[in-house]
Design a protein around this motif. Structure first.
Motif, PDB file in Angstrom:
ATOM      1  N   PRO A 366      33.236 -38.850  -9.542  1.00 45.30           N
ATOM      2  CA  PRO A 366      31.810 -38.267  -9.447  1.00 45.30           C
ATOM      3  C   PRO A 366      31.023 -38.268 -10.758  1.00 45.30           C
ATOM      4  CG  PRO A 366      33.832 -36.742  -9.673  1.00 45.30           C
ATOM      5  CD  PRO A 366      34.283 -37.796  -9.702  1.00 45.30           C
ATOM      6  N   CYS A 367      29.776 -38.405 -10.385  1.00 46.23           N
ATOM      7  CA  CYS A 367      28.778 -38.605 -11.594  1.00 46.23           C
ATOM      8  C   CYS A 367      29.017 -37.598 -12.744  1.00 46.23           C
ATOM      9  CB  CYS A 367      27.269 -38.426 -11.068  1.00 46.23           C
ATOM     10  SG  CYS A 367      26.005 -38.697 -12.415  1.00 46.23           S
ATOM     11  N   LEU A 368      29.064 -37.967 -13.982  1.00 49.34           N
ATOM     12  CA  LEU A 368      29.313 -37.075 -15.060  1.00 49.34           C
ATOM     13  C   LEU A 368      27.974 -36.649 -15.901  1.00 49.34           C
ATOM     14  CD1 LEU A 368      32.093 -39.618 -16.721  1.00 49.34           C
ATOM     15  CD2 LEU A 368      32.361 -37.658 -15.191  1.00 49.34           C
ATOM     16  N   SER A 369      26.958 -37.288 -15.203  1.00 46.62           N
ATOM     17  CA  SER A 369      25.679 -36.784 -15.926  1.00 46.62           C
ATOM     18  C   SER A 369      25.505 -37.144 -17.409  1.00 46.62           C
ATOM     19  CB  SER A 369      25.291 -35.224 -15.689  1.00 46.62           C
ATOM     20  OG  SER A 369      25.440 -34.982 -14.161  1.00 46.62           O
ATOM     21  N   CYS A 370      26.156 -38.345 -17.680  1.00 48.84           N
ATOM     22  CA  CYS A 370      26.132 -38.800 -19.212  1.00 48.84           C
ATOM     23  C   CYS A 370      24.840 -39.503 -19.419  1.00 48.84           C
ATOM     24  CB  CYS A 370      27.384 -39.704 -19.436  1.00 48.84           C
ATOM     25  SG  CYS A 370      27.045 -41.241 -18.507  1.00 48.84           S
ATOM     26  N   GLY A 371      24.109 -39.909 -18.332  1.00 49.20           N
ATOM     27  CA  GLY A 371      22.614 -40.434 -18.561  1.00 49.20           C
ATOM     28  C   GLY A 371      22.613 -41.858 -18.931  1.00 49.20           C
ATOM     29  N   ARG A 372      23.712 -42.493 -19.158  1.00 48.19           N
ATOM     30  CA  ARG A 372      23.856 -43.878 -19.558  1.00 48.19           C
ATOM     31  C   ARG A 372      22.933 -44.772 -18.815  1.00 48.19           C
ATOM     32  NH1 ARG A 372      30.033 -45.215 -21.479  1.00 48.19           N
ATOM     33  NH2 ARG A 372      30.524 -43.083 -22.506  1.00 48.19           N
ATOM     34  N   CYS A 373      23.063 -44.515 -17.474  1.00 46.26           N
ATOM     35  CA  CYS A 373      22.411 -45.654 -16.465  1.00 46.26           C
ATOM     36  C   CYS A 373      21.006 -45.244 -16.398  1.00 46.26           C
ATOM     37  CB  CYS A 373      23.027 -45.146 -15.264  1.00 46.26           C
ATOM     38  SG  CYS A 373      22.721 -43.324 -14.689  1.00 46.26           S
ATOM     39  N   VAL A 374      20.342 -44.150 -16.769  1.00 43.52           N
ATOM     40  CA  VAL A 374      18.937 -43.754 -16.938  1.00 43.52           C
ATOM     41  C   VAL A 374      18.475 -44.530 -18.384  1.00 43.52           C
ATOM     42  CG1 VAL A 374      17.307 -41.957 -17.156  1.00 43.52           C
ATOM     43  CG2 VAL A 374      19.233 -41.716 -15.682  1.00 43.52           C
ATOM     44  N   VAL A 415      27.378 -50.008 -16.794  1.00 45.17           N
ATOM     45  CA  VAL A 415      27.448 -49.107 -17.907  1.00 45.17           C
ATOM     46  C   VAL A 415      28.204 -47.793 -17.523  1.00 45.17           C
ATOM     47  CG1 VAL A 415      25.403 -49.904 -19.063  1.00 45.17           C
ATOM     48  CG2 VAL A 415      25.285 -47.995 -17.478  1.00 45.17           C
ATOM     49  N   CYS A 416      28.450 -47.540 -16.311  1.00 45.47           N
ATOM     50  CA  CYS A 416      28.720 -46.209 -15.719  1.00 45.47           C
ATOM     51  C   CYS A 416      30.250 -45.934 -16.233  1.00 45.47           C
ATOM     52  CB  CYS A 416      28.608 -46.039 -14.182  1.00 45.47           C
ATOM     53  SG  CYS A 416      29.151 -44.546 -13.454  1.00 45.47           S
ATOM     54  N   PRO A 417      30.542 -45.109 -16.957  1.00 39.48           N
ATOM     55  CA  PRO A 417      31.828 -44.687 -17.083  1.00 39.48           C
ATOM     56  C   PRO A 417      32.552 -43.962 -16.027  1.00 39.48           C
ATOM     57  CG  PRO A 417      30.660 -42.861 -18.095  1.00 39.48           C
ATOM     58  CD  PRO A 417      29.670 -44.039 -17.410  1.00 39.48           C
TER      59      PRO A 417
HETATM   60  S1  SF4 Z   1      26.372 -43.594 -15.881  1.00 40.76           S
HETATM   61 FE1  SF4 Z   1      24.870 -42.622 -14.574  1.00 40.76          FE
HETATM   62  S2  SF4 Z   1      25.864 -42.516 -12.323  1.00 40.76           S
HETATM   63 FE2  SF4 Z   1      27.479 -43.010 -14.012  1.00 40.76          FE
HETATM   64  S3  SF4 Z   1      28.408 -41.295 -14.663  1.00 40.76           S
HETATM   65 FE3  SF4 Z   1      26.786 -41.645 -16.091  1.00 40.76          FE
HETATM   66  S4  SF4 Z   1      24.848 -40.280 -15.252  1.00 40.76           S
HETATM   67 FE4  SF4 Z   1      26.298 -40.484 -13.607  1.00 40.76          FE
END
Ligand code: SF4
Ligand code: SF4
Length: 441
Positions: A366-374, A415-417
């Motif tokens: 599931p998405c971790l809402s880490c924001g790396r992709c954004v 980049v998505c962990p």
């Molecule tokens: S990189 Fe984007 S899609 Fe992947 S976990 Fe982080 S916020 Fe979610």
């Protein structure tokens, strides 16, 4: 070396593996006994096959003719006989129609097109028609018919030709070698293109990790042509990113380069334009990087269209280590393949083998809402939101969140962990939205 100050937002700089293939000259491939020429190698209408089994053909002879404005013809890669017309594995996994050309070993040209060595005195319409008749498409990967790109509507004023020599995809070095070895050809193709577009300003963007290419181009550039070293940042070669880096102009979501007065052409396409116009030669071959850690003698090869991947790997000495993945193109934007029978097309920039150590095998979570992709998305998209709505097949919401502006650069997957297959979700969403729009027309 002065690096251009402008830099698009986002992007990444992955390990690039370019040193594997960049050192040696482009190698000529030996003539094969058989080529399997995929009939449709352009975006738009598939060309109409005009040969039958048993026909004799010469090298460069028309085997399929354009079927409309957004279409290009296809030509035989050598002289010989037409074999079967059959389905073979295509680059996207689905079977595609292909024409078998059985070589007669003579490799004789079909002299159909008048060379225009004095192209400066040839009408723009004739030059554009030549580019169409030679079957030229965008060779950076897009496969869009080049003559269409050179025919902007009259209300669009074009003032700049952008030459894409950035080659930002990891592992690929075909454009680098072409710029080092054939700078005059590329710049002549650019000057022909500029004449067709009636522009006098040519900007050539090359990432600074290709100093030999930059020097070679600078040696041959005229006063209208500026060679601009660029930061090394993937995806520098994206049209919108390149235009911003070179001119500061922004192409808005849904817009095209012509909206900001630019046309972008890849260096391989420009070399093909030079061959078509100056030599009267249609597009029947291209430079392809054959590389990856498992390849014995990686390098760049001039391969004819229709060359099977297994033959290209033989030219590169074969395989010396276990292979986990075969990719056509680069590791970021290329397509994984399941067959060595897939063949070289006009948009095949690379044949890449990755070993087990280079292929990440992890579960998608599931998405971790880490924001790396954004942060990393070069198009400024709300990737985490898009990832979730696409996963739930809410393509209406995906469209509202501009999924159609996605470049499919693959950064958000890289980049998505959580190992989420983001770009795969977005490719599917774009295909679904396109199919729905076509149906509603
Ligand atoms: S990189 Fe984007 S899609 Fe992947 S976990 Fe982080 S916020 Fe979610
Ligand atoms: S694949 Fe699309 S959404 Fe993902 S980083 Fe690239 S442009 Fe952004």
């Amino acid at each position: 070396m002065n690096i251009h100050p402008k830099q698009f937002k986002g992007g990444i700089h992955p390990a690039d593996g370019k040193e594997l293939s960049s050192a040696g000259d482009i190698r000529e491939a030996p003539l094969l006994e058989k080529y399997m020429l995929v009939a449709q190698q352009n975006i738009g209408a598939p060309p109409k096959v005009i040969v039958n089994k048993g026909d004799t053909v010469k090298k460069g002879q028309l085997v399929a003719e354009a079927a409309g404005f957004v279409s290009v013809p296809l030509h035989a890669p050598t002289s010989g006989t037409v074999g079967e017309i059959l389905d073979i594995p295509g680059a996207n996994g689905a079977p595609v129609s292909a024409i078998e050309i059985l070589s007669d070993g003579r490799d004789e040209w079909y002299e159909a097109m008048t060379p225009y060595p004095d192209w400066k005195n040839v009408d723009r319409e004739l030059l554009s028609a030549r580019i169409r008749d030679a079957g030229i498409v965008g060779m950076g990967g897009a496969s869009f018919p080049t003559h269409v790109k050179l025919s902007p509507p009259p209300e669009k004023t074009i003032d700049t030709l952008i030459v894409n020599g950035s080659e930002c995809e990891p592992y690929l070095t075909a454009d680098d070698r072409l710029m080092r070895e054939s700078p005059e050809k590329i710049l002549t193709g650019a000057a022909i293109t500029a004449k067709i577009l009636k522009v006098s300003r040519i900007l050539v963007g090359v990432e600074e990790n290709k100093p030999e290419a930059i020097e070679a181009l600078k040696k041959h550039a005229d006063k209208n042509t500026e060679i601009v070293p660029l930061h090394v940042r993937y995806p520098q070669g994206g049209e919108k990113q390149l235009i911003y880096a070179l001119t500061g102009r922004k192409v808005v979501a849904g817009g095209l380069p012509m909206d900001v007065g630019c046309v972008v052409q890849n260096v391989g396409t420009l070399a093909a334009i030079c061959d078509a116009v100056v030599e009267g030669r249609p597009l029947i071959e291209r430079v392809v990087t054959v590389t990856g850690e498992p390849v014995k003698e990686p390098g760049n090869f001039r391969l004819r269209l229709g060359t099977p991947v297994r033959k290209a790997l033989e030219f590169a000495g074969g395989i010396k280590a276990p292979v986990a993945k075969l990719v056509l193109g680069g590791p970021m934007m290329g397509f994984a393949q399941s067959s060595l029978d897939v063949t070289v097309s006009k948009n095949t920039s690379g044949i890449l083998l990755l070993g087990p150590e280079s292929v990440f095998q992890y579960e998608s979570g599931p998405c971790l809402s880490c924001g790396r992709c954004v942060v990393a998305c070069p198009m400024g998209l709300l990737v985490s939101t898009l990832s979730k709505v696409c996963e739930n097949e809410r393509y209406d919401l995906a469209e509202e969140n501009y999924v159609t502006s996605c470049l499919e650069c693959g950064i958000c997957t890289y980049v998505c962990p959580a190992g989420r297959p983001n770009v795969q979700h977005f490719r599917r969403a774009k295909a679904e939205i396109n199919a729905r729009n076509r149906k509603n027309k």
